[in-house]
Each structure stands twice: as structure tokens, then as C-alpha cells.
Design a protein around this motif. Structure first.
Motif, PDB file in Angstrom:
ATOM      1  N   ASP A 233     -92.851  61.440  70.557  1.00 63.12           N
ATOM      2  CA  ASP A 233     -93.232  60.225  69.869  1.00 63.12           C
ATOM      3  C   ASP A 233     -93.758  59.205  70.876  1.00 63.12           C
ATOM      4  OD1 ASP A 233     -92.138  61.524  67.743  1.00 63.12           O
ATOM      5  OD2 ASP A 233     -90.621  60.020  67.305  1.00 63.12           O
ATOM      6  N   LEU A 234     -94.693  58.395  70.423  1.00 64.22           N
ATOM      7  CA  LEU A 234     -95.223  57.296  71.224  1.00 64.22           C
ATOM      8  C   LEU A 234     -94.898  55.999  70.501  1.00 64.22           C
ATOM      9  CD1 LEU A 234     -97.015  56.035  73.456  1.00 64.22           C
ATOM     10  CD2 LEU A 234     -98.941  56.357  71.899  1.00 64.22           C
ATOM     11  N   LEU A 235     -94.186  55.110  71.175  1.00 61.60           N
ATOM     12  CA  LEU A 235     -93.848  53.800  70.627  1.00 61.60           C
ATOM     13  C   LEU A 235     -94.382  52.738  71.576  1.00 61.60           C
ATOM     14  CD1 LEU A 235     -90.124  54.464  69.708  1.00 61.60           C
ATOM     15  CD2 LEU A 235     -92.076  54.467  68.161  1.00 61.60           C
TER      16      LEU A 235
ATOM     17  N   ARG B 128     -96.783  53.233  66.478  1.00 60.01           N
ATOM     18  CA  ARG B 128     -95.866  54.371  66.505  1.00 60.01           C
ATOM     19  C   ARG B 128     -96.631  55.601  66.075  1.00 60.01           C
ATOM     20  NH1 ARG B 128     -91.921  56.975  62.809  1.00 60.01           N
ATOM     21  NH2 ARG B 128     -90.470  58.046  64.185  1.00 60.01           N
ATOM     22  N   LEU B 129     -96.700  56.556  66.951  1.00 60.80           N
ATOM     23  CA  LEU B 129     -97.310  57.845  66.646  1.00 60.80           C
ATOM     24  C   LEU B 129     -96.218  58.884  66.805  1.00 60.80           C
ATOM     25  CD1 LEU B 129    -100.603  57.425  68.673  1.00 60.80           C
ATOM     26  CD2 LEU B 129    -100.290  57.129  66.215  1.00 60.80           C
ATOM     27  N   ALA B 130     -95.936  59.576  65.733  1.00 59.16           N
ATOM     28  CA  ALA B 130     -94.833  60.524  65.764  1.00 59.16           C
ATOM     29  C   ALA B 130     -95.277  61.864  65.204  1.00 59.16           C
ATOM     30  CB  ALA B 130     -93.660  59.985  64.953  1.00 59.16           C
ATOM     31  N   GLY B 131     -94.887  62.906  65.874  1.00 61.52           N
ATOM     32  CA  GLY B 131     -95.129  64.247  65.361  1.00 61.52           C
ATOM     33  C   GLY B 131     -96.527  64.747  65.640  1.00 61.52           C
TER      34      GLY B 131
ATOM     35  N   SER C 255    -102.571  65.276  64.974  1.00 60.81           N
ATOM     36  CA  SER C 255    -103.700  66.179  65.143  1.00 60.81           C
ATOM     37  C   SER C 255    -104.562  66.330  63.892  1.00 60.81           C
ATOM     38  CB  SER C 255    -103.213  67.551  65.596  1.00 60.81           C
ATOM     39  OG  SER C 255    -102.421  68.137  64.589  1.00 60.81           O
ATOM     40  N   ARG C 256    -104.000  66.146  62.703  1.00 65.70           N
ATOM     41  CA  ARG C 256    -104.769  66.459  61.498  1.00 65.70           C
ATOM     42  C   ARG C 256    -105.187  65.271  60.656  1.00 65.70           C
ATOM     43  NH1 ARG C 256    -101.579  71.136  58.593  1.00 65.70           N
ATOM     44  NH2 ARG C 256    -100.367  69.318  58.148  1.00 65.70           N
ATOM     45  N   MET C 257    -104.463  64.196  60.678  1.00 64.09           N
ATOM     46  CA  MET C 257    -104.772  63.070  59.801  1.00 64.09           C
ATOM     47  C   MET C 257    -106.010  62.321  60.301  1.00 64.09           C
ATOM     48  SD  MET C 257    -102.514  63.241  57.451  1.00 64.09           S
ATOM     49  CE  MET C 257    -102.578  61.662  56.658  1.00 64.09           C
TER      50      MET C 257
END
Length: 109
Positions: free
Chosen positions: A1-3, A21-24, A29-31
Motif C-alpha cells: 500500500d502507498l499512503l 491511498r493506493l492499495a492492492g 493495475s486495472r482501474m
């Protein structure tokens, strides 16, 4: 995760708050709003009374991996790239455009 969380204040008053917040890896990768294959991400915030006037000309020079918006004296650019050097070059071009002048020597390449 990036916070991450950025806060721009003037005289102790928050003018801009940017939580990130980037998680998972699946989401990133897909959104469409995710990072896809990007390994480098930059956020640029400019604040000035006339900064909204810079939005349309700025959008004309943005790479396809960057977006910009402006409101109430704030301009925000988010850019990403699979190549950190390319992102640095893109950020330098954006900053030069916003400043209306060459960047300091440390940013020149």
C-alpha cells in the motif's frame, strides 16, 4: 500500500489537503484511475489568484499520462509514467510552463 498526505498552509490555515491511498496491486493495475504500469507518480500544486487562467494552455502541453484541474486559485496536475526519467522530463516541462521561465540548473537536463 502507498499512503501519502500533503497539506499546503498559509499562516497555519490549510489551503489544500491531498490525501492519497493506493492499495492492492489489482486495483492499481486495472482501474482507469489506477497506476496501470506506471512506477512513478507526481503531483504538482500551484496556488495563485490567476492560476486558473493557466489551465487551458497547460492542458495543451500535457502528456497523455497527465491530467490537470483548477478551481478557487488552485491548480493541480497529476502525472505518471512507467519510466521515472520520462516523468522527471514531463514534470520539468510542466513547471517551466507554469513558471513562464527556465527552471533552476538542478532541473535542467
Amino acid at each position: 500500500d502507498l499512503l501519502d498526505r500533503r497539506i499546503v498552509t498559509r499562516a497555519g490555515v490549510p489551503l489544500f489537503v491531498d490525501p492519497l491511498r493506493l492499495a492492492g496491486s489489482d486495483v492499481m493495475s486495472r482501474m482507469p484511475a489506477g497506476l496501470r504500469a506506471a512506477t512513478a507518480l507526481a503531483t504538482i500544486v500551484a496556488m495563485a489568484p490567476d492560476v486558473e487562467d493557466k489551465l487551458a494552455p497547460l492542458r495543451r502541453i500535457l502528456p497523455e499520462t497527465a491530467v490537470a484541474s483548477a478551481w478557487h486559485g488552485k491548480l493541480v496536475v497529476r502525472a505518471m509514467s512507467p519510466d521515472p526519467y520520462r516523468l522527471r522530463r514531463d514534470v520539468a516541462a510542466i513547471l517551466k510552463h507554469l513558471r513562464g521561465a527556465d527552471l533552476p540548473r538542478v532541473w535542467q537536463y
